[in-house]
Motif scaffolding. Structure first.
Motif, PDB file in Angstrom:
ATOM      1  N   ILE A 271       1.238  -0.931   0.048  1.00  0.00           N
ATOM      2  CA  ILE A 271       0.248   0.306  -0.207  1.00  0.00           C
ATOM      3  C   ILE A 271       0.298   1.414   0.047  1.00  0.00           C
ATOM      4  O   ILE A 271       0.767   1.887  -0.723  1.00  0.00           O
ATOM      5  CB  ILE A 271      -0.985   0.094   1.339  1.00  0.00           C
ATOM      6  CG1 ILE A 271      -2.537  -0.580   0.848  1.00  0.00           C
ATOM      7  CG2 ILE A 271      -2.121   1.119   1.419  1.00  0.00           C
ATOM      8  CD1 ILE A 271      -2.879  -1.749   2.084  1.00  0.00           C
ATOM      9  N   ALA A 272       1.756   1.195   0.673  1.00  0.00           N
ATOM     10  CA  ALA A 272       3.053   2.261   1.035  1.00  0.00           C
ATOM     11  C   ALA A 272       3.337   2.578  -0.585  1.00  0.00           C
ATOM     12  O   ALA A 272       4.140   4.103  -1.134  1.00  0.00           O
ATOM     13  CB  ALA A 272       4.059   2.142   1.862  1.00  0.00           C
ATOM     14  N   ALA A 273       4.257   1.724  -1.258  1.00  0.00           N
ATOM     15  CA  ALA A 273       4.894   1.707  -2.484  1.00  0.00           C
ATOM     16  C   ALA A 273       3.534   2.016  -3.706  1.00  0.00           C
ATOM     17  O   ALA A 273       3.671   2.908  -4.555  1.00  0.00           O
ATOM     18  CB  ALA A 273       4.796  -0.284  -2.724  1.00  0.00           C
ATOM     19  N   ILE A 274       2.381   2.184  -3.633  1.00  0.00           N
ATOM     20  CA  ILE A 274       0.987   2.834  -4.489  1.00  0.00           C
ATOM     21  C   ILE A 274       1.787   4.458  -4.365  1.00  0.00           C
ATOM     22  O   ILE A 274       1.654   5.379  -5.638  1.00  0.00           O
ATOM     23  CB  ILE A 274      -0.057   2.269  -4.168  1.00  0.00           C
ATOM     24  CG1 ILE A 274      -0.404   1.133  -4.181  1.00  0.00           C
ATOM     25  CG2 ILE A 274      -0.880   3.476  -4.892  1.00  0.00           C
ATOM     26  CD1 ILE A 274      -1.711   0.421  -4.485  1.00  0.00           C
ATOM     27  N   SER A 275       2.126   5.103  -3.134  1.00  0.00           N
ATOM     28  CA  SER A 275       2.484   6.035  -2.681  1.00  0.00           C
ATOM     29  C   SER A 275       3.714   6.850  -4.058  1.00  0.00           C
ATOM     30  O   SER A 275       3.729   7.958  -3.796  1.00  0.00           O
ATOM     31  CB  SER A 275       2.370   6.387  -1.822  1.00  0.00           C
ATOM     32  OG  SER A 275       3.771   6.766  -0.984  1.00  0.00           O
ATOM     33  N   LEU A 276       4.494   5.560  -4.181  1.00  0.00           N
ATOM     34  CA  LEU A 276       5.707   5.773  -5.002  1.00  0.00           C
ATOM     35  C   LEU A 276       4.926   6.003  -6.132  1.00  0.00           C
ATOM     36  O   LEU A 276       5.769   6.687  -6.962  1.00  0.00           O
ATOM     37  CB  LEU A 276       5.878   5.360  -4.991  1.00  0.00           C
ATOM     38  CG  LEU A 276       7.153   4.604  -3.661  1.00  0.00           C
ATOM     39  CD1 LEU A 276       8.177   3.753  -3.117  1.00  0.00           C
ATOM     40  CD2 LEU A 276       8.138   5.994  -4.042  1.00  0.00           C
ATOM     41  N   ALA A 277       3.584   5.540  -6.668  1.00  0.00           N
ATOM     42  CA  ALA A 277       3.299   5.333  -7.991  1.00  0.00           C
ATOM     43  C   ALA A 277       2.348   7.219  -7.995  1.00  0.00           C
ATOM     44  O   ALA A 277       3.405   6.987  -9.907  1.00  0.00           O
ATOM     45  CB  ALA A 277       2.288   4.191  -8.354  1.00  0.00           C
ATOM     46  N   VAL A 278       1.596   7.640  -7.459  1.00  0.00           N
ATOM     47  CA  VAL A 278       1.717   8.620  -7.488  1.00  0.00           C
ATOM     48  C   VAL A 278       2.901   9.844  -7.918  1.00  0.00           C
ATOM     49  O   VAL A 278       2.888  10.621  -8.142  1.00  0.00           O
ATOM     50  CB  VAL A 278       1.065   8.718  -6.456  1.00  0.00           C
ATOM     51  CG1 VAL A 278       0.320  10.143  -5.839  1.00  0.00           C
ATOM     52  CG2 VAL A 278      -0.418   8.370  -5.375  1.00  0.00           C
ATOM     53  N   ALA A 279       4.066   9.787  -6.496  1.00  0.00           N
ATOM     54  CA  ALA A 279       4.873  10.391  -7.234  1.00  0.00           C
ATOM     55  C   ALA A 279       5.859   9.925  -8.033  1.00  0.00           C
ATOM     56  O   ALA A 279       6.104  10.921  -8.938  1.00  0.00           O
ATOM     57  CB  ALA A 279       6.423  10.054  -5.301  1.00  0.00           C
ATOM     58  N   GLY A 280       5.571   8.636  -9.144  1.00  0.00           N
ATOM     59  CA  GLY A 280       5.975   8.430 -10.257  1.00  0.00           C
ATOM     60  C   GLY A 280       5.313   9.782 -10.906  1.00  0.00           C
ATOM     61  O   GLY A 280       5.421   9.828 -12.032  1.00  0.00           O
TER      62      GLY A 280
ATOM     63  N   TRP B  27      15.161  -5.872   3.530  1.00  0.00           N
ATOM     64  CA  TRP B  27      14.432  -5.509   2.210  1.00  0.00           C
ATOM     65  C   TRP B  27      13.631  -4.810   1.994  1.00  0.00           C
ATOM     66  O   TRP B  27      13.189  -4.563   0.976  1.00  0.00           O
ATOM     67  CB  TRP B  27      13.881  -7.725   2.248  1.00  0.00           C
ATOM     68  CG  TRP B  27      12.955  -7.731   2.756  1.00  0.00           C
ATOM     69  CD1 TRP B  27      12.896  -7.871   4.507  1.00  0.00           C
ATOM     70  CD2 TRP B  27      11.229  -7.010   3.267  1.00  0.00           C
ATOM     71  NE1 TRP B  27      11.420  -7.999   5.231  1.00  0.00           N
ATOM     72  CE2 TRP B  27      10.164  -6.957   3.890  1.00  0.00           C
ATOM     73  CE3 TRP B  27      10.713  -6.191   1.998  1.00  0.00           C
ATOM     74  CZ2 TRP B  27       9.116  -6.624   4.206  1.00  0.00           C
ATOM     75  CZ3 TRP B  27       9.063  -6.154   2.090  1.00  0.00           C
ATOM     76  CH2 TRP B  27       8.319  -6.272   3.105  1.00  0.00           C
ATOM     77  N   ALA B  28      13.632  -4.397   3.363  1.00  0.00           N
ATOM     78  CA  ALA B  28      11.845  -2.989   2.181  1.00  0.00           C
ATOM     79  C   ALA B  28      12.497  -2.107   2.502  1.00  0.00           C
ATOM     80  O   ALA B  28      12.370  -0.924   1.302  1.00  0.00           O
ATOM     81  CB  ALA B  28      11.002  -2.775   3.463  1.00  0.00           C
ATOM     82  N   SER B  29      14.080  -1.663   3.229  1.00  0.00           N
ATOM     83  CA  SER B  29      13.972  -0.565   2.432  1.00  0.00           C
ATOM     84  C   SER B  29      14.646  -0.615   1.215  1.00  0.00           C
ATOM     85  O   SER B  29      14.939   0.278   0.613  1.00  0.00           O
ATOM     86  CB  SER B  29      15.852  -0.179   3.682  1.00  0.00           C
ATOM     87  OG  SER B  29      15.153  -0.340   4.673  1.00  0.00           O
ATOM     88  N   VAL B  30      15.566  -1.684   1.088  1.00  0.00           N
ATOM     89  CA  VAL B  30      16.203  -1.523  -0.699  1.00  0.00           C
ATOM     90  C   VAL B  30      14.665  -1.777  -1.772  1.00  0.00           C
ATOM     91  O   VAL B  30      14.802  -1.102  -2.552  1.00  0.00           O
ATOM     92  CB  VAL B  30      16.435  -3.539  -0.669  1.00  0.00           C
ATOM     93  CG1 VAL B  30      16.746  -3.983  -2.499  1.00  0.00           C
ATOM     94  CG2 VAL B  30      17.720  -3.631   0.168  1.00  0.00           C
TER      95      VAL B  30
ATOM     96  N   THR C 136      11.656   0.974  -6.122  1.00  0.00           N
ATOM     97  CA  THR C 136      10.487   1.368  -6.514  1.00  0.00           C
ATOM     98  C   THR C 136      10.788   2.291  -6.666  1.00  0.00           C
ATOM     99  O   THR C 136      10.455   2.904  -7.769  1.00  0.00           O
ATOM    100  CB  THR C 136       9.873   1.029  -4.818  1.00  0.00           C
ATOM    101  OG1 THR C 136       9.932  -0.537  -5.247  1.00  0.00           O
ATOM    102  CG2 THR C 136       8.279   1.082  -6.499  1.00  0.00           C
ATOM    103  N   ALA C 137      11.134   3.047  -6.064  1.00  0.00           N
ATOM    104  CA  ALA C 137      11.902   4.902  -6.621  1.00  0.00           C
ATOM    105  C   ALA C 137      12.342   5.119  -8.072  1.00  0.00           C
ATOM    106  O   ALA C 137      11.998   6.051  -8.557  1.00  0.00           O
ATOM    107  CB  ALA C 137      12.576   5.559  -5.260  1.00  0.00           C
ATOM    108  N   LEU C 138      13.475   4.060  -7.706  1.00  0.00           N
ATOM    109  CA  LEU C 138      13.935   4.507  -8.915  1.00  0.00           C
ATOM    110  C   LEU C 138      13.366   3.981 -10.198  1.00  0.00           C
ATOM    111  O   LEU C 138      13.586   4.412 -10.898  1.00  0.00           O
ATOM    112  CB  LEU C 138      15.443   3.447  -9.102  1.00  0.00           C
ATOM    113  CG  LEU C 138      16.964   4.317  -8.140  1.00  0.00           C
ATOM    114  CD1 LEU C 138      18.216   3.631  -7.759  1.00  0.00           C
ATOM    115  CD2 LEU C 138      17.405   5.419  -8.673  1.00  0.00           C
ATOM    116  N   ILE C 139      13.025   2.667 -10.192  1.00  0.00           N
ATOM    117  CA  ILE C 139      12.560   2.451 -10.873  1.00  0.00           C
ATOM    118  C   ILE C 139      10.995   3.554 -11.647  1.00  0.00           C
ATOM    119  O   ILE C 139      10.614   3.227 -12.918  1.00  0.00           O
ATOM    120  CB  ILE C 139      12.053   1.174 -10.567  1.00  0.00           C
ATOM    121  CG1 ILE C 139      12.694  -0.038 -10.682  1.00  0.00           C
ATOM    122  CG2 ILE C 139      10.612   0.078 -11.960  1.00  0.00           C
ATOM    123  CD1 ILE C 139      12.294  -1.805 -10.436  1.00  0.00           C
TER     124      ILE C 139
END
Ligand SMILES: Nc1ncnc2c1ncn2[C@@H]1O[C@H](COP(=O)(O)OP(=O)(O)OP(=O)(O)O)[C@@H](O)[C@H]1O
Ligand SMILES: [Mg+2]
Lengths: 223, 396
Positions: free
Chosen positions: B276-285, B360-363, B368-371
């Motif tokens: 769910i938190a990673a989805i916020s990265l998609a928004v950043a994308g 693993w979460a940090s990595v 995910t941010a890079l991609i």
């Protein structure tokens, strides 16, 4: 050696067709000094852009130094542009956030030269163009004449065979304009082909060959 | 154009649009930080639960009376029999099995503790001396041999009843029976909802007399090793079935199984929360994409110029990709720092929760941010590379 054969460039404005270049054929030998004059919209810039490989003609053949360059890929054309052609524009086109020295360095970076080599060559050119004390200034801190000098330095740092100038003095007052022309002519004297588009009869007359254009066609070509 | 120059030139243009770059970096950082903090929370909860189980004892096999399974039910019920209770003899029989390190029968009840004019209703565990090592409980004073009429009291009771610290050897009354305090538990606090600081441990015989019962609440068995747990469980079921006339009327559970289930559930939960938190990265994308598209429009003339002086489309594309790379790298690093700071704050606020962000979460957060950054910049970069140089130079 520039050889254009039956070059046509057509622009479409809605359903209107503009023949910016209409069946233009032209030979310019290495080391010539040519002026191109003509009314606004006659196709002068378009001709220069085609010669400089910035624009692709719709039909016709273009040979540069004996090889057909119209068929080259985009990457190959970019390399030819970098190594054989220098552009000088009316509005200078310097990158505002880069200093004079950094602007001049750009072609060397694109060419992939090492930083040490780049520094040597930029310093030499700054010196030759009397810009050493302006090296770390940004374009906004330079006068019009200085800006054009930086632009010319950038255009010639890779020693192109042809220097294409589109109204290089259009944004400068008469005296500074004459200085810039003198600089371009000095480069011509050292062997560079110089093609200048201008509205100024006096400046145009200084060239050794005068080409007149109208409605996308060459209507006069005298030495 | 050399990679090194692409990287430094793109860094230069990022630095010249500071506000915009900062905005992107912040959006990225919040996404990565959220991934790190939320997984730290999830994994902290998992570790907390696992730790609670471990504090109950290691390699535990527990016997409880009655059949816990739904299938079949208790066969004897149809024949008018009631399930047999667990007895001390059962505990002894189980305790003799190979693979048993120690065992403890257990009775639980409450009684009134009285001493020196003070009275209190306390929870009583009836067991033997092995209860302490099995349940990882330690004594701060005295000893406990399980001998008759000896008791051990929790630290809070000791403090309340004997504030002078002279509890050992004191005589107390539990219900209608008299005991002598032989030990005081060291402070342990809450464990699985059970406050060991306020219990009293008495020998199992005394507990059964006190509660007037013959049956046990549980039998706790500690296996020699993790590997010994499963065969021991089988053997225990077998022995108890024999002793109960062939009826399977007890339940043998291993703590391992319960623990594994919790572990699985909480791990899945952590993963879901990280997702769910990673989805916020998609928004950043999406933000990155928009900002880069604006940048391409604003820098049209510059792109035209670069092409005029001989930059191939690939160089232009690489410049914009490198910008995205820098921004997401900075966002990832800042997010990593924010996430670890947040986790630290959580650990500070809730010391019992081991909220350490898993590696693993940090990595995964940074990756995910890079991609995301690179993918989001593909379209703007392609658009910049495709610009017609003549039109670009005229600023169109
Ligand atoms: N991208 C374009 N799209 C449509 N029409 C164009 C485009 N570029 C040039 N033209 C048209 O082609 C013709 C020739 O243009 P060009 O810029 O070569 O003229 P020019 O001789 O350089 O004029 P000026 O002296 O005003 O610079 C003009 O009619 C112009 O409107
Ligand atoms: Mg023009």
């Amino acid at each position: 050696m520039i050889r254009l054969t039956s070059i046509t460039r057509v622009f479409h404005m809605g359903d209107q067709e503009v023949r910016a270049l209409n069946d233009v054929s032209l030979d310019i030998a290495s080391g010539e000094y040519v002026s191109i004059m003509g009314p606004s919209g006659s196709g002068k810039s378009t001709l220069l852009n085609v010669i400089g490989l910035l624009d692709r003609p719709d039909s016709g053949r273009y040979e540069l130094d004996g090889s057909d360059v119209t068929a080259l890929s985009e990457t190959e054309q970019a390399r030819v542009r970098r190594e054989k052609i220098g552009f000088v524009f009316q509005s200078f086109h310097l990158v505002p956030r880069l200093t004079a020295a950094q602007n001049i360095e750009l072609p060397l970076i694109l060419e992939g030269l090492a930083p040490a080599e780049r520094k040597l060559r930029v310093d030499a050119v700054l010196d030759a163009f009397d810009l050493t004390d302006r090296a770390t200034h940004r374009p906004a801190e330079l006068s019009g004449g200085q800006r054009q000098r930086v632009a010319i330095a950038r255009a010639t740092i890779l020693r192109p065979t042809a220097l294409l100038a589109d109204e290089p003095t259009g944004n400068l007052d008469h005296r500074i304009g004459a200085e810039v022309m003198a600089l371009l002519e000095a480069l011509h004297h050292s062997g560079t082909t110089l093609i200048v588009v201008t509205h100024d009869r006096e400046l145009g007359a200084r060239a050794h060959r005068h080409i007149a254009m109208r409605d996308g066609e060459i209507v006069g070509d005298e030495k | 154009m050399k990679l090194r120059d692409t990287l430094s030139l793109s860094l230069h243009s990022i630095a010249s649009t500071r506000t915009r770059s900062l905005l992107i970096v912040l959006a990225m950082a919040l996404g990565v930080g959220a991934v790190v903090v939320l997984t730290a929370l999830g994994d902290g909860a998992r570790r907390y639960v696992v730790g609670q189980f471990a504090s109950l004892g290691t390699n535990l096999v527990i016997v409880l009376p009655g059949r816990a399974e739904t299938s079949g039910g208790f066969v004897g019920a149809a024949l008018g029999q009631t399930p047999r209770d667990l007895t001390l003899d059962d505990a002894q029989a189980v305790g003799q099995l190979p693979g048993v390190r120690r065992y403890a029968p257990l009775n639980v009840g409450t009684a009134e503790l009285a001493s020196g004019g003070r009275l209190r209703e306390v929870t009583i565990l009836g067991s033997n001396a092995d209860l302490l090592p099995i349940r990882h409980m330690a004594l701060s004073h005295g000893s406990f041999s399980g001998g008759a009429a000896q008791i051990v009291i929790g630290s809070v009771i000791a403090r309340d009843f004997f504030p002078d610290g002279d509890a050992i050897g004191q005589r107390v009354r539990l219900g209608d029976r008299r005991f002598r305090i032989s030990g005081v538990l060291s402070k342990q606090g809450e464990s699985m909802g059970f406050n060991t600081d306020e219990i009293v441990i008495v020998p199992v015989d005394d507990a059964q007399a006190l509660f007037n019962t013959e049956t046990l609440f549980r039998i706790l068995v500690e296996a020699n090793s993790r590997a010994a747990i499963e065969p021991l469980k089988q053997a225990m079921s077998h022995v108890l079935k024999q002793r109960h006339d062939g009826e399977e009327d007890v339940t043998v559970i291993t703590q391992d199984a319960v623990l594994a289930t919790f572990d699985r559930i909480l791990s899945a939960l952590t993963l879901a929360v990280a997702g769910i938190a990673a989805i916020s990265l998609a928004v950043a994308g999406i933000l990155v994409m928009n900002v880069m598209l604006v940048a391409v429009t604003q820098r049209t003339a510059e792109i035209g110029l670069l092409k005029a002086i001989g930059a191939p489309a690939a160089d232009i594309r690489h410049l914009f990709l490198a910008e995205a790379l820098w921004l997401s790298l900075a966002g990832g690093a800042l997010g990593f720092a924010l996430g670890h700071l947040g986790s630290w704050a959580i650990r500070l606020a809730y010391p019992t929760l081991p909220a350490w962000p898993p590696t693993w979460a940090s990595v995964a957060g940074i990756a995910t941010a890079l991609i995301t950054g690179i993918v989001a910049s593909l379209l703007p970069a392609a658009r910049a590379a495709k610009l017609d140089p003549v039109r670009a130079l005229s600023g169109k």
